[in-house]
Scaffold this motif. Structure first.
Motif, short mmCIF file in Angstrom:
data_model
loop_
_atom_site.label_atom_id
_atom_site.label_comp_id
_atom_site.label_asym_id
_atom_site.label_seq_id
_atom_site.Cartn_x
_atom_site.Cartn_y
_atom_site.Cartn_z
N ASP A 1 1.04 -1.23 -0.01
CA ASP A 1 -0.04 -0.18 0.13
C ASP A 1 0.76 1.46 -0.03
OD1 ASP A 1 -2.30 -1.33 -0.15
OD2 ASP A 1 -2.78 -1.10 2.28
N THR A 2 2.15 1.23 0.43
CA THR A 2 3.02 2.52 0.44
C THR A 2 3.33 2.78 -1.05
OG1 THR A 2 5.13 1.19 0.55
CG2 THR A 2 3.96 1.68 2.54
N SER A 3 3.12 2.04 -1.84
CA SER A 3 3.39 2.28 -3.30
C SER A 3 2.18 3.18 -4.02
CB SER A 3 3.52 1.06 -4.13
OG SER A 3 4.56 0.33 -3.70
N ARG A 4 1.24 3.15 -3.12
CA ARG A 4 -0.19 4.11 -3.64
C ARG A 4 -0.26 5.38 -3.32
NH1 ARG A 4 -4.92 0.65 -5.14
NH2 ARG A 4 -4.31 -1.28 -5.33
N PRO A 5 -0.13 6.20 -4.37
CA PRO A 5 -0.16 7.87 -3.92
C PRO A 5 -1.55 8.03 -3.23
CG PRO A 5 -0.22 7.40 -6.27
CD PRO A 5 -0.01 6.06 -5.65
N THR A 6 -1.78 8.92 -2.52
CA THR A 6 -2.81 9.43 -1.76
C THR A 6 -3.78 10.23 -2.87
OG1 THR A 6 -1.56 11.00 -0.25
CG2 THR A 6 -2.17 8.96 0.61
N VAL A 7 -5.05 10.39 -2.88
CA VAL A 7 -5.73 11.18 -3.61
C VAL A 7 -6.96 11.53 -3.31
CG1 VAL A 7 -6.70 8.89 -4.95
CG2 VAL A 7 -6.45 11.27 -6.14
N PHE A 8 -7.48 12.75 -3.56
CA PHE A 8 -8.86 13.05 -3.13
C PHE A 8 -9.61 13.72 -4.32
CE2 PHE A 8 -6.24 16.82 -2.30
CZ PHE A 8 -7.11 17.84 -2.28
N THR A 9 -10.83 14.13 -4.39
CA THR A 9 -11.48 14.51 -5.34
C THR A 9 -12.46 15.68 -4.97
OG1 THR A 9 -13.49 13.15 -5.20
CG2 THR A 9 -11.60 12.02 -6.24
N GLY A 10 -13.08 16.20 -6.14
CA GLY A 10 -14.06 17.31 -5.90
C GLY A 10 -13.61 18.64 -5.52
N PHE A 11 -14.40 19.51 -5.10
CA PHE A 11 -14.29 20.78 -4.61
C PHE A 11 -15.50 21.22 -3.62
CE2 PHE A 11 -16.68 20.69 -8.40
CZ PHE A 11 -17.44 21.58 -8.21
N SER A 12 -14.97 22.34 -3.08
CA SER A 12 -16.16 22.98 -1.93
C SER A 12 -17.13 24.13 -2.81
CB SER A 12 -15.59 23.64 -0.80
OG SER A 12 -16.36 24.17 -0.12
N SER A 13 -18.28 23.92 -2.49
CA SER A 13 -19.38 24.82 -3.02
C SER A 13 -20.21 25.11 -2.07
CB SER A 13 -20.28 24.08 -4.13
OG SER A 13 -21.19 24.91 -4.63
N THR A 14 -20.03 26.65 -1.55
CA THR A 14 -20.93 27.19 -0.52
C THR A 14 -20.56 26.28 0.73
OG1 THR A 14 -22.94 26.00 -0.88
CG2 THR A 14 -22.84 28.08 -1.81
N ASN A 15 -19.18 26.11 0.74
CA ASN A 15 -18.56 25.56 1.82
C ASN A 15 -19.02 23.89 2.47
OD1 ASN A 15 -16.54 25.96 4.07
ND2 ASN A 15 -18.08 25.80 5.59
N THR A 16 -19.67 23.33 1.13
CA THR A 16 -19.95 22.06 1.22
C THR A 16 -19.32 21.35 0.24
OG1 THR A 16 -22.12 22.50 1.83
CG2 THR A 16 -21.74 20.15 0.97
N TRP A 17 -18.58 20.19 0.60
CA TRP A 17 -17.48 19.53 -0.22
C TRP A 17 -18.26 17.93 -0.53
CZ3 TRP A 17 -11.99 21.18 -0.43
CH2 TRP A 17 -11.34 20.30 -1.57
N TYR A 18 -18.83 17.81 -1.60
CA TYR A 18 -19.22 16.39 -1.86
C TYR A 18 -18.24 15.22 -2.01
CZ TYR A 18 -23.98 18.47 -1.86
OH TYR A 18 -24.99 19.36 -1.51
N VAL A 19 -17.93 14.27 -1.35
CA VAL A 19 -17.13 13.15 -1.26
C VAL A 19 -17.57 11.86 -1.96
CG1 VAL A 19 -15.49 11.86 -0.12
CG2 VAL A 19 -15.63 14.47 0.41
N PRO A 20 -17.17 11.22 -2.61
CA PRO A 20 -17.76 10.03 -3.27
C PRO A 20 -17.46 9.04 -2.16
CG PRO A 20 -16.33 11.04 -4.98
CD PRO A 20 -16.12 11.83 -3.78
#
Length: 403
Positions: free
Chosen positions: A257-276
């Motif tokens: 698992d250390t070979s896997r880079p960390t990643v996140f998605t999306g963006f904030s809209s009116t201070n709400t961030w939708y995360v899959p």
């Protein structure tokens, strides 16, 4: 009459729905002159569908072949629907079966189709049946080359623009079927109005699939109405094989698992961030591409709203940031929206990528068009981002780095 869909199909991830009732003794297409593809003399002992499909990855539909007709069952047209939808696809020139019930009867192969979502257009190109399209929604945003060419030749009409459906235009085209989506709410109202206008509406709930290959396999659903199962199997097999070989190559290259880079998605809209959630379409792509998705512990299929601060706490040191605001083209655009984005390591390290490489001047994003049918190309892009040494000479199809 112009009716609003009330939702942009591309942004909703698309789907289709229908619930039309046809009397057993009368078919709205039964009295049309027989097409050359139709059976001239019916033989009840003959199997009229020698090419058959089996559903492997999609969970939203199934098909049962019965000699001269196909019983196609749609599990659910939208998340709140309680009942399945059935279509009886009868080989033209053969009789309608007695046990139709409330299912909609469609004579196949259909010859003229209106499509109200760009997501399904690549199906017609892959099946060599673009000439069956007579109307589509918003011709300006489509990017499927064969469809674009037919639009230029004025052989395909624009029947919906800015989420508003022109029912008169569709009626004038007199299509065999209209393929659309039902996401509930206003879109359900539009589906009902299309049906009340006497149109045969076929729903496609591809957007409910949570796996990339599951979505791509809806090519077979479209093929059922065109009697193009053989071609659909051939095309899907190539897509499936390429996707699985790519994911296996990544799995073999990652020692731990250390070979896997960390990643996140999306963006904030009116201070709400939708995360899959981890069971989502987006999360499966990231796993198969060899990334460590930071919300892989979120046991959800759809997105979950979080506060900006909650996302920042977990993602501030992440290696990569993908699938961001479609309006962002540069890193400067990011912090112009919100200076707090500049505190993320992915922004500071110039590791932000978006699926916006193939967006045309009218805002049509090919990621949500051909990308749905060809998830192998999306996976190849993500592998190039997270593990560039595995595909060193490849060009990205849908993704690009923010400048």
């Amino acid at each position: 009459m112009r009716l609003s869909l009330g939702i942009t199909p591309v942004l909703f991830l698309l789907g289709l729905g229908l619930n039309a009732c046809v009397q057993n003794s009368v078919s709205p297409v039964a009295q049309r002159p027989l097409h050359p593809d139709c059976v001239q003399e019916f033989d009840p002992s003959q199997d009229y569908f020698l090419d058959k499909v089996q559903v492997e990855f999609a969970t939203g539909f199934e098909v049962d072949y019965q000699g001269h007709y196909k019983r196609v069952t749609l599990a659910s047209p939208h998340p709140e629907a309680n009942d399945p939808v059935e279509y009886i696809l009868v080989q033209c020139g053969t009789p309608i079966p007695d046990d139709v019930g409330d299912a909609m009867v469609v004579e196949v192969p259909v010859q003229s189709v209106v499509v109200l979502s760009t997501t399904y257009l690549p199906h017609f190109a892959a099946l060599d049946r673009v000439n069956h399209l007579v109307g589509i929604s918003d011709t300006q945003i489509t990017q499927t080359p064969a469809v674009v060419e037919r639009v230029k030749q004025q052989k395909i009409r624009d029947v919906s623009r800015n989420q508003v459906v022109n029912i008169e235009a569709i009626l004038n085209l007199n299509p065999d079927i209209v393929i659309t989506f039902d996401a509930g709410g206003a879109s359900s109202d539009t589906v009902l109005m299309l049906e009340n206008a006497g149109l045969q509406v076929v729903l496609n709930s591809e957007y409910l699939e949570m796996s990339p290959l599951g979505r791509a396999e809806w090519l077979k659903f479209t093929a059922l109405f065109l009697n193009q199962e053989g071609k659909a199997k051939e095309v899907f097999e190539e897509i499936r094989t390429d996707y699985q070989e790519l994911s296996q190559r990544v799995a073999a290259a990652i020692a731990d698992d250390t070979s896997r880079p960390t990643v996140f998605t999306g963006f904030s809209s009116t201070n709400t961030w939708y995360v899959p959630g981890r069971n989502s379409y987006a999360a499966e792509f990231l796993r198969d591409a060899g990334a460590d998705y930071l919300w892989d512990d979120l046991d959800r299929q759809w997105t979950v709203p979080l506060d900006f601060e909650v996302v920042y706490q977990r993602a501030r040191d992440a290696d990569f940031w993908v699938n961001v605001n479609s309006n962002w083209r540069t890193r400067a655009d990011v912090i112009e929206d919100d200076p707090r984005y500049g505190n993320f390591a992915a922004w500071q390290g110039d590791r932000i990528y978006n699926n916006s490489k193939r967006v045309n001047e009218f805002g049509g994003n090919d990621y949500w068009e051909t990308g749905i049918l060809y998830p192998n190309l999306i996976l190849a892009d993500l592998i190039q981002i997270f593990h560039p040494n595995l595909l060193p000479n490849a060009d990205k199809t849908y993704y690009q780095k923010l400048e």
